[in-house]
Write a protein that holds these residues in place. Structure first.
Motif, PDB file in Angstrom:
ATOM      1  N   ARG A   1      12.795  31.558  32.042  1.00 40.20           N
ATOM      2  CA  ARG A   1      12.826  32.903  32.782  1.00 40.20           C
ATOM      3  C   ARG A   1      13.018  32.710  34.387  1.00 40.20           C
ATOM      4  O   ARG A   1      13.868  33.564  34.861  1.00 40.20           O
ATOM      5  N   TYR A   2      12.592  31.349  34.896  1.00 38.52           N
ATOM      6  CA  TYR A   2      13.056  31.468  36.118  1.00 38.52           C
ATOM      7  C   TYR A   2      14.605  31.184  36.412  1.00 38.52           C
ATOM      8  O   TYR A   2      15.115  31.888  37.345  1.00 38.52           O
TER       9      TYR A   2
ATOM     10  N   THR B   1      13.464  20.179  39.834  1.00 42.81           N
ATOM     11  CA  THR B   1      12.698  21.403  39.258  1.00 42.81           C
ATOM     12  C   THR B   1      12.132  21.118  38.008  1.00 42.81           C
ATOM     13  O   THR B   1      12.710  20.523  37.174  1.00 42.81           O
TER      14      THR B   1
ATOM     15  N   GLU C   1      16.335  34.270  35.941  1.00 43.25           N
ATOM     16  CA  GLU C   1      16.011  35.279  37.267  1.00 43.25           C
ATOM     17  C   GLU C   1      16.984  34.870  38.402  1.00 43.25           C
ATOM     18  O   GLU C   1      17.379  35.689  39.285  1.00 43.25           O
TER      19      GLU C   1
ATOM     20  N   ILE D   1       9.312  24.338  41.715  1.00 47.95           N
ATOM     21  CA  ILE D   1      10.582  24.601  41.838  1.00 47.95           C
ATOM     22  C   ILE D   1      11.170  23.650  43.426  1.00 47.95           C
ATOM     23  O   ILE D   1      10.601  23.716  44.193  1.00 47.95           O
TER      24      ILE D   1
ATOM     25  N   LEU E   1       5.141  25.649  37.285  1.00 47.44           N
ATOM     26  CA  LEU E   1       6.508  25.355  37.555  1.00 47.44           C
ATOM     27  C   LEU E   1       6.737  24.976  38.973  1.00 47.44           C
ATOM     28  O   LEU E   1       6.218  25.678  39.806  1.00 47.44           O
TER      29      LEU E   1
ATOM     30  N   THR F   1       8.340  30.321  30.872  1.00 48.49           N
ATOM     31  CA  THR F   1       8.302  30.474  32.451  1.00 48.49           C
ATOM     32  C   THR F   1       9.565  29.635  32.991  1.00 48.49           C
ATOM     33  O   THR F   1      10.130  30.410  33.784  1.00 48.49           O
TER      34      THR F   1
END
Lengths: 352, 352
Positions: free
Chosen positions: A177-178, A296, A181, A340, A338, A174
């Motif tokens: 992937r963040y 983060t 993205e 952020i 997660l 995850t």
DNA sequence: TTGTATGCGTTATCAC
DNA sequence: GTGATAACGCATACAA
């Protein structure tokens, strides 16, 4: 002077005499046995309360065969996650009749002898092992010999050993992937020590996310850390000493501590976070949100883990006592999240 | 299935039989009594070793009247200083035959009942109380009744109660003086909660340094915090919401955590540290050197404090056992050290 | 339902 | 020096 406190301690015998009953009855009342006349129970309870009688734990332990002590085997409390876990442990314990015996050990060497001593004393009736490292195998042996045991996190434990942890692969997936993205393509990973399963699992998650995005993990962007701040510094120095076009645009660190090291070096070298390089950690230690920039990171529910682990352990003790030892394997996987914050953003070439 | 482990535990009786002696002799060997024939001792020791016999701690406790357990009464381990203290505690314990029973309590309410229970169970033979707060008075009572007790830090404890701590007044004095010598004249102080003695003492030290420099402490520059990060934020907001010329040029925070809060707000408001405002903390928590900028602060030797405290406690237990309870008052004051880092510098009007 | 007696595993107090 | 034996304080099988 005979003991800790001067005035002689009351015994169950004294209460029996004062209440005009036998020791046995007092004992029954203390242990909530149903088979005792309500009026007698009342009388006994009153005298117990009146004199502030508290049964001697040692004697209870010897007679009953099991103490109300839970061992907690843990790495030094200065490891950032441990106090958080212990907070959950303490929280559950506070509402239970048990107390904690803390075995704080440096797990560098194989203290199996220490472990033997601990367990042979039959001082604790169950054990919570937090990151037992190499001691694990000994523990699992003892588990199969009947030791009530719960393990927190990480180990390649036999399936039967109850444990609580998180899904490292997916959490790392995850996080990576963040970053993908956000537009990052060159994402470095600072890995934890390889003898921790979680290090390997987080690396797996990282790779999986990359591959799904059609990116082959670049060996040059894989750095080996030790979970310590210093190792993060070393890795950052390695990265930033390369020509600028060889830099990653983002770094995923296998824990927060190493991310701190990265921030130290970045600050020193004038590398801006997140403008020049995004940074993502793992753990969400207490201070990570107070860093500049706030980090983060993947939040681990450490406190919950401690709480649930003790809950599990006490349930095991109860069910063991009532002979209905279940044979199913228990593996609690708690959800991560997660978080952020400001240390991550789009790569510089996507900034307006 | 009868206990934790399946195979029946060996008892002193078994060893006696195997070695061809009596229980009493085995017990004597185990307790290092001199009066035992060397050849017998040898034989007993061999069988003990051969069978890996370890005496049952519960039984030993009941028979001897004192356990090898030390209680540690502490605030939640998530308070930054506690793990450091516990590290020292664990270090000393590891080299001793004692173990730690951890009573992690939130000291907000007066858990004197909890305390009573703990001590009445006669499970621990001594107590180390870390920042016991309101529980102190109960503890001192028990101390005078014979409870071996050592207190760490801060309290207005009766002189007879052994304690280890630091010199808060002088430490704060030194920190403030350092700021004065940099040229600061308007130095704010974020004070800790008033029910902590250390808050008052640090304030005293701050005032003394100011007054020595011919400066009358300005009530407008005294902020009331709670030792929590959030309170530091509140205080900083208060300060920085004033007109610029009413700002202090330096802030001395009574602990690091509140200083973190100040840094948060400064960052948000664009106040530069140390260019616009210098910042000095107190404690030197583990991460304070990793902040941006690294925090100038007074280092407390927490680990040493834990170490020394346990050492003291165990000595008390020994001397109590040999009836030579000494009557002198013990107060260990460990030295602190001002760690000068990047969060402090000359006031802006002295910058070239 | 209640009381009596025994056992838990060790230490401590006697005699020998 | 060594070995029976009585505490230690409570739980519990057994008898009443």
């Amino acid at each position: 002077m005979q003991g800790s406190n001067t005035q002689r301690k009351l015994t169950i015998q004294d209460i029996a005499r004062l209440a005009g009953v036998s020791k046995a009855t007092v004992s029954r009342v203390l242990n909530h046995r149903p088979s005792v006349n309500p009026s007698l129970r009342e009388r006994v309870l009153r005298t117990i309360h009146e004199y502030g009688f508290i049964p001697n734990a040692t004697a209870t332990g010897l007679a009953s065969g099991h103490t109300r002590l839970l061992g907690v085997l843990a790495p030094p409390l200065t490891w950032p996650a441990i106090p958080e876990i212990m907070r959950g442990v303490a929280e559950y314990i506070e509402g239970s009749p048990y107390e904690i015996v803390l075995y704080s050990i440096s797990f560098e060497r194989n203290h199996s002898d220490v472990l033997d001593r601990i367990l042979s004393m039959s001082m604790v009736s169950g054990l919570l092992a937090i990151l037992p490292g190499g001691l694990g195998r000994y523990l699992y042996q003892r588990f199969h010999l009947g030791l009530p045991l719960v393990v927190i996190d990480d180990q390649k434990v036999p399936a039967q050993v109850p444990r609580v942890g998180i899904d490292n692969v997916n959490s790392a997936y995850t996080a990576t992937r963040y970053l993908l993205e956000l537009g990052h393509r060159r994402i470095a990973h600072i890995q934890g020590p390889l003898h921790y399963l979680c290090s390997q699992e987080r690396y797996q998650g990282y790779c999986r996310a990359l591959e799904e995005a059609g990116i082959t993990p670049d060996p040059n962007l894989l750095l080996q850390g030790s979970f310590e701040v210093e190792s993060g510094q070393r890795c950052a120095e390695t990265l930033f000493s390369r020509p600028r076009n060889a830099w990653p645009t983002a770094i995923f660190s296998a824990n927060d501590q190493m991310a701190y090291g990265v921030m130290d070096v970045a600050e020193r070298l004038g590398v801006r976070i997140p403008e020049d390089v995004s940074l993502v950690g793992f753990d969400d230690n207490m201070l990570s949100s107070h860093l500049r920039p706030p980090l983060t990171t993947v939040h681990q529910p450490f406190s919950d883990m401690g709480f649930k682990a003790v809950e599990l352990l006490l349930n095991m003790l109860d069910s063991q006592h009532s002979k209905q030892q279940e044979e199913c394997s228990i593996h609690l996987q708690l959800p991560t999240q997660l978080c952020i914050r400001k240390s991550s953003g789009p790569p510089y070439y996507l900034l307006s």
